[in-house]
Design a protein around this motif. Structure first.
Motif, PDB file in Angstrom:
ATOM      1  N   UNK A 298       0.836  -1.194   0.000  1.00  0.00           N
ATOM      2  CA  UNK A 298       0.000   0.000   0.000  1.00  0.00           C
ATOM      3  C   UNK A 298       0.874   1.248   0.000  1.00  0.00           C
ATOM      4  N   UNK A 299       0.362   2.322  -0.620  1.00  0.00           N
ATOM      5  CA  UNK A 299       1.071   3.602  -0.637  1.00  0.00           C
ATOM      6  C   UNK A 299       0.104   4.714  -0.229  1.00  0.00           C
ATOM      7  N   UNK A 308      -3.779   3.527  -0.882  1.00  0.00           N
ATOM      8  CA  UNK A 308      -4.275   2.740  -2.010  1.00  0.00           C
ATOM      9  C   UNK A 308      -3.284   1.628  -2.325  1.00  0.00           C
ATOM     10  N   UNK A 309      -3.709   0.690  -3.165  1.00  0.00           N
ATOM     11  CA  UNK A 309      -2.806  -0.367  -3.620  1.00  0.00           C
ATOM     12  C   UNK A 309      -1.599   0.265  -4.316  1.00  0.00           C
ATOM     13  N   UNK A 310      -0.423  -0.230  -3.987  1.00  0.00           N
ATOM     14  CA  UNK A 310       0.791   0.313  -4.609  1.00  0.00           C
ATOM     15  C   UNK A 310       1.081  -0.434  -5.907  1.00  0.00           C
ATOM     16  N   UNK A 316      -1.486  -4.655  -9.456  1.00  0.00           N
ATOM     17  CA  UNK A 316      -2.538  -4.582  -8.444  1.00  0.00           C
ATOM     18  C   UNK A 316      -1.992  -4.449  -7.026  1.00  0.00           C
ATOM     19  N   UNK A 317      -0.679  -4.228  -6.899  1.00  0.00           N
ATOM     20  CA  UNK A 317      -0.074  -4.096  -5.584  1.00  0.00           C
ATOM     21  C   UNK A 317      -0.001  -5.387  -4.810  1.00  0.00           C
ATOM     22  N   UNK A 318      -0.145  -6.521  -5.512  1.00  0.00           N
ATOM     23  CA  UNK A 318      -0.165  -7.823  -4.857  1.00  0.00           C
ATOM     24  C   UNK A 318       0.836  -8.760  -5.522  1.00  0.00           C
ATOM     25  N   UNK A 319       1.623  -9.446  -4.703  1.00  0.00           N
ATOM     26  CA  UNK A 319       2.592 -10.408  -5.206  1.00  0.00           C
ATOM     27  C   UNK A 319       2.372 -11.732  -4.492  1.00  0.00           C
TER      28      UNK A 319
END
Length: 323
Positions: A298-299, A308-310, A316-319
């Protein structure tokens, strides 16, 4: 699966404290509440630099750390309905008083600690002996007081590990001190941890299902005197390694001859909230760890006062990582 909130590098001073209370605190607490409703956050890890420049704006390391506890730790624990055993810290280079040791003490240590045996001997000195490392004293006094109510722990000058039961899994957490040799602006590849520090902490948690280490610096900051040994022990002993310091997001899944580990670096959580450069935006990470790992980044967007999602760091900011 356990859910971990990773925070780091708030650098609390009078300016960042005002930014926290005026701008960041509410959207941050709102976001972690939203995350917590989907699945409970089980553990909060803070990997150092809670305060800025040894608490200069507050008059001392101690006063700054207690301000951090009041303004940051307590509201987060209240929001997540957790107790202090679920909020584990480690020291960063800004959390110690580097002016507390005289230059000749520092020069002597730098000259003398030139082998693993000598480093181990030094870290085994009497618990009340802070000669040459007075810089640590205020931080350690705060740490001892903060966790005095936790029963299942190993806690001394160079040791801090605790065991938790989370969702039927035994979780061992070692707070490793990578900052005890921080002194000036030449820390890179000059820092020491100490083989005994890692081994003694690991022995306390070695029967746990999940083993976590947190330390402020990444492993490439360690001196060549012990770098290979420390990297080997940490990779072999711990499933998850959390760090900060560089104010950037990074994840590395390491599999080598000595072991396998997932290493997570999170960005600064509060320092320079008006930063617009994508690599250094303030933020935090949430790690879901079980049979596999899912990292959600998140950023903070200051103009909208929202997290928000980074998507700057990954889709999508998800790994998701198969471990």
């Amino acid at each position: 699966m356990i859910r971990i909130l990773h925070l780091t590098d708030f650098h609390l001073n009078t300016k960042t404290l005002k930014d926290w209370n005026d701008f960041l605190k509410k959207p941050f607490l709102d976001k972690i509440t939203e995350i917590n409703k989907v699945q409970n956050i089980d553990l909060v890890l803070f990997t150092g630099d809670m305060i800025d420049k040894a608490g200069k704006d507050f008059g001392s390391v101690s006063d700054a750390l207690y301000s951090f506890k009041e303004n940051v730790i307590s509201p987060i624990l209240t929001e997540l309905n957790l107790d202090i055993s679920r909020f584990i810290i480690c020291p960063g280079n800004h959390d110690i008083n580097r002016n507390a040791d005289k230059p000749f003490h520092e020069s002597g240590l730098k000259y003398d600690l030139d082998s693993i045996d000598k480093i181990n001997s030094f870290t085994n000195l009497n618990e009340d002996d802070y000669d040459g490392i007075q810089r640590l004293k205020e931080y350690k006094d705060f740490e001892f007081k903060l966790y005095e109510g936790i029963e299942e722990k190993l806690h001394s000058k160079f040791k801090f590990s605790t065991k938790l039961n989370i969702k039927g899994k035994s979780v061992g957490i070692s707070s490793l001190n990578s900052s005890w040799r921080c002194y000036d602006d030449n820390d890179f590849k000059n820092l020491l941890i100490g083989e005994n520090q890692i081994n003694d902490n690991y022995k306390f948690i070695n029967d746990c299902d999940i083993k976590i280490a947190l330390m402020h610096h990444q492993l490439d900051w360690i001196s060549e005197v012990e770098s290979k040994t420390i990297k080997s022990h940490i990779s072999q002993n711990y499933n998850l390694i959390f760090s900060g310091h560089v104010h950037e997001t990074d994840v590395e899944f390491v599999q080598n001859l000595t072991g396998t580990s997932l290493r997570i670096v999170s960005p600064s959580g509060l320092n320079q909230i008006r930063q617009t450069e994508s690599d250094y935006r303030n933020g935090f990470s949430v790690i879901d760890y079980g049979e596999n790992a899912k990292c959600h980044f998140f950023k903070y967007i200051h103009n909208h006062k929202v997290f928000v999602d980074n998507t700057d760091v990954c889709d999508k900011g998800v790994l998701e990582i198969i471990v």
